[in-house]
Design an enzyme around this catalytic site. Structure first.
Site, PDB file in Angstrom:
ATOM      1  N   SER A 185     -12.044   8.975  67.916  1.00 11.09           N
ATOM      2  CA  SER A 185     -11.398   9.477  66.691  1.00 11.09           C
ATOM      3  C   SER A 185     -11.268   8.321  65.704  1.00 11.09           C
ATOM      4  CB  SER A 185     -10.005  10.003  67.063  1.00 11.09           C
ATOM      5  OG  SER A 185      -9.214  10.222  65.922  1.00 11.09           O
TER       6      SER A 185
ATOM      7  N   TYR B 142      -1.326  10.637  70.485  1.00  9.89           N
ATOM      8  CA  TYR B 142      -2.738  10.878  70.185  1.00  9.89           C
ATOM      9  C   TYR B 142      -3.443   9.557  69.835  1.00  9.89           C
ATOM     10  CZ  TYR B 142      -6.884  13.017  68.032  1.00  9.89           C
ATOM     11  OH  TYR B 142      -8.174  13.376  67.732  1.00  9.89           O
TER      12      TYR B 142
HETATM   13  P1  NAD Z   1      -9.963  22.276  68.987  1.00  5.00           P
HETATM   14  O1  NAD Z   1      -8.493  22.396  69.112  1.00  5.00           O
HETATM   15  O2  NAD Z   1     -10.703  23.156  68.027  1.00  5.00           O
HETATM   16  O3  NAD Z   1     -10.664  22.393  70.416  1.00  5.00           O
HETATM   17  C1  NAD Z   1     -10.125  21.753  71.541  1.00  5.00           C
HETATM   18  C2  NAD Z   1     -10.821  22.234  72.805  1.00  5.00           C
HETATM   19  O4  NAD Z   1     -10.232  21.564  73.925  1.00  5.00           O
HETATM   20  C3  NAD Z   1     -10.670  23.728  73.048  1.00  5.00           C
HETATM   21  O5  NAD Z   1     -11.868  24.243  73.578  1.00  5.00           O
HETATM   22  C4  NAD Z   1      -9.578  23.798  74.121  1.00  5.00           C
HETATM   23  O6  NAD Z   1      -9.701  24.909  74.991  1.00  5.00           O
HETATM   24  C5  NAD Z   1      -9.876  22.522  74.900  1.00  5.00           C
HETATM   25  N1  NAD Z   1      -8.692  22.093  75.643  1.00  5.00           N
HETATM   26  C6  NAD Z   1      -7.487  21.733  75.177  1.00  5.00           C
HETATM   27  N2  NAD Z   1      -6.645  21.475  76.201  1.00  5.00           N
HETATM   28  C7  NAD Z   1      -7.339  21.676  77.345  1.00  5.00           C
HETATM   29  C8  NAD Z   1      -7.027  21.610  78.727  1.00  5.00           C
HETATM   30  N3  NAD Z   1      -5.808  21.268  79.167  1.00  5.00           N
HETATM   31  N4  NAD Z   1      -7.997  21.912  79.613  1.00  5.00           N
HETATM   32  C9  NAD Z   1      -9.222  22.282  79.211  1.00  5.00           C
HETATM   33  N5  NAD Z   1      -9.578  22.370  77.920  1.00  5.00           N
HETATM   34  C10 NAD Z   1      -8.644  22.074  76.995  1.00  5.00           C
HETATM   35  O7  NAD Z   1     -10.176  20.742  68.604  1.00  5.00           O
HETATM   36  P2  NAD Z   1     -11.430  19.962  68.000  1.00  5.00           P
HETATM   37  O8  NAD Z   1     -11.088  19.507  66.633  1.00  5.00           O
HETATM   38  O9  NAD Z   1     -12.717  20.672  68.223  1.00  5.00           O
HETATM   39  O10 NAD Z   1     -11.359  18.645  68.901  1.00  5.00           O
HETATM   40  C11 NAD Z   1     -12.303  18.307  69.879  1.00  5.00           C
HETATM   41  C12 NAD Z   1     -12.183  16.817  70.172  1.00  5.00           C
HETATM   42  O11 NAD Z   1     -12.473  16.073  68.980  1.00  5.00           O
HETATM   43  C13 NAD Z   1     -10.777  16.371  70.594  1.00  5.00           C
HETATM   44  O12 NAD Z   1     -10.873  15.364  71.580  1.00  5.00           O
HETATM   45  C14 NAD Z   1     -10.202  15.811  69.314  1.00  5.00           C
HETATM   46  O13 NAD Z   1      -9.186  14.883  69.558  1.00  5.00           O
HETATM   47  C15 NAD Z   1     -11.431  15.174  68.721  1.00  5.00           C
HETATM   48  N6  NAD Z   1     -11.382  14.914  67.290  1.00  5.00           N
HETATM   49  C16 NAD Z   1     -11.229  15.924  66.391  1.00  5.00           C
HETATM   50  C17 NAD Z   1     -11.198  15.611  65.027  1.00  5.00           C
HETATM   51  C18 NAD Z   1     -11.052  16.656  63.964  1.00  5.00           C
HETATM   52  O14 NAD Z   1     -10.932  16.273  62.783  1.00  5.00           O
HETATM   53  N7  NAD Z   1     -11.065  17.929  64.273  1.00  5.00           N
HETATM   54  C19 NAD Z   1     -11.337  14.286  64.605  1.00  5.00           C
HETATM   55  C20 NAD Z   1     -11.485  13.294  65.558  1.00  5.00           C
HETATM   56  C21 NAD Z   1     -11.522  13.617  66.903  1.00  5.00           C
END
Ligand code: NAD
Length: 255
Positions: free
Chosen positions: A147, A160
């Site tokens: 991230s 986080y």
């Molecule tokens: P999201 O909330 O849309 O998706 C998260 C996914 O993780 C979902 O499929 C959910 O079911 C799964 N998940 C959550 N808790 C879980 C658990 N206990 N067991 C199994 N699965 C679980 O989020 P996203 O934005 O797609 O994020 C995906 C990754 O990218 C994360 O690691 C997030 O920190 C990272 N990220 C996101 C952003 C952003 O701007 N969206 C930026 C940097 C990093």
């Protein structure tokens, strides 16, 4: 593009396990890997039916394997199930992640624990299982999702930020150990992307505008922006990359 170059990025015959695939970035990356030829095991807490359907529509195999990655027993069980179904796993994408927002002075202990369990403990355990398996099989690719908060502190998200700094450190630590054994461990650090994870900050119009103004590309990222980077890190094209954090951020960190 000539055939040799196409072959560098081709994932035909490869088997991937991607976590957090019910939506957001994980769904797009799983579909991207399938578009490059891979079969994909999909692991998320609630199941990933739509993602599985999209992958099958491409003619690739998808296995929908729901699991709660905050639990150690479920991490190991789902890994074993994926290996059983596919015979082997060549690519692991540790994408599942959660975020909890509140001021550090009041940050609930349960939120801290839950974030660290999903964002860090699960990444270590699945990487450990995958590392052993891939070393035994002569190689593989592990891609962790970091991230901007692997580099910055963020606002109201102490757990986080701590977990994502740790993911960057773990990526380098594992790369040091496993590079000579044919396993590439790298990370992708997405910038501000339009998913559920960022819905609350996009709903805050002033905050959303100030973030957009700071992004040199002039827009938030979309999940599809990660397809190229994940295929690159999963393919032979990145065989000499180890312990790298690839920022896909519209230029955010260059500012
Ligand atoms: P999201 O909330 O849309 O998706 C998260 C996914 O993780 C979902 O499929 C959910 O079911 C799964 N998940 C959550 N808790 C879980 C658990 N206990 N067991 C199994 N699965 C679980 O989020 P996203 O934005 O797609 O994020 C995906 C990754 O990218 C994360 O690691 C997030 O920190 C990272 N990220 C996101 C952003 C952003 O701007 N969206 C930026 C940097 C990093």
């Amino acid at each position: 593009m000539n055939q040799a170059m196409q072959a560098l990025f081709d994932l035909t015959g490869k088997r991937a396990l991607v976590t957090g695939t019910s939506g957001g970035l994980g769904r797009a990356m799983a579909i991207g890997l399938a578009e490059a030829g891979a079969d994909v095991a999909l692991v998320s807490r609630t199941g990933s039916r739509e993602t599985a359907d999209a992958i099958r529509a491409l003619g690739r195999r998808a296995e929908d394997l729901p699991a709660d990655l905050s639990r150690d027993d479920e991490r190991e069980a789902v890994w074993n199930r994926a290996v059983e179904r596919f015979g082997r796993i060549d690519i692991l994408v540790n994408n599942a992640g959660i975020i909890r927002r509140s001021p550090a002075a009041e940050h609930p202990r349960e939120d801290w624990d839950e974030v660290l369990k999903v964002n860090l403990d699960a990444v270590f355990r699945l990487s450990q299982l995958a590392g052993n398996h891939m070393i035994h099989n002569g190689g593989g690719k592990i891609i962790n999702i970091a991230s901007m908060l692997s580099f910055q502190g963020g606002i109201l998200v102490p757990g986080y930020a701590a977990s994502k700094h740790a993911v960057a450190g773990l990526t380098k630590a594992l790369a040091n150990e496993w590079a000579a054994k044919g396993v590439n461990v790298n990370a992708i650090a997405p910038g501000y992307m339009e998913t559920n994870n960022t819905a609350p900050i996009r709903a805050d119009r002033a905050r959303c505008r100030s973030i957009t103004e700071r992004i040199p590309a002039g827009r938030w990222g979309t999940p599809d922006d990660l397809k190229g980077p994940v295929v690159f890190l999963a393919s032979r094209a990145s065989d000499y990359m180890h312990g790298h954090i690839l920022c896909v951020d519209g230029g955010w960190l260059a500012r």
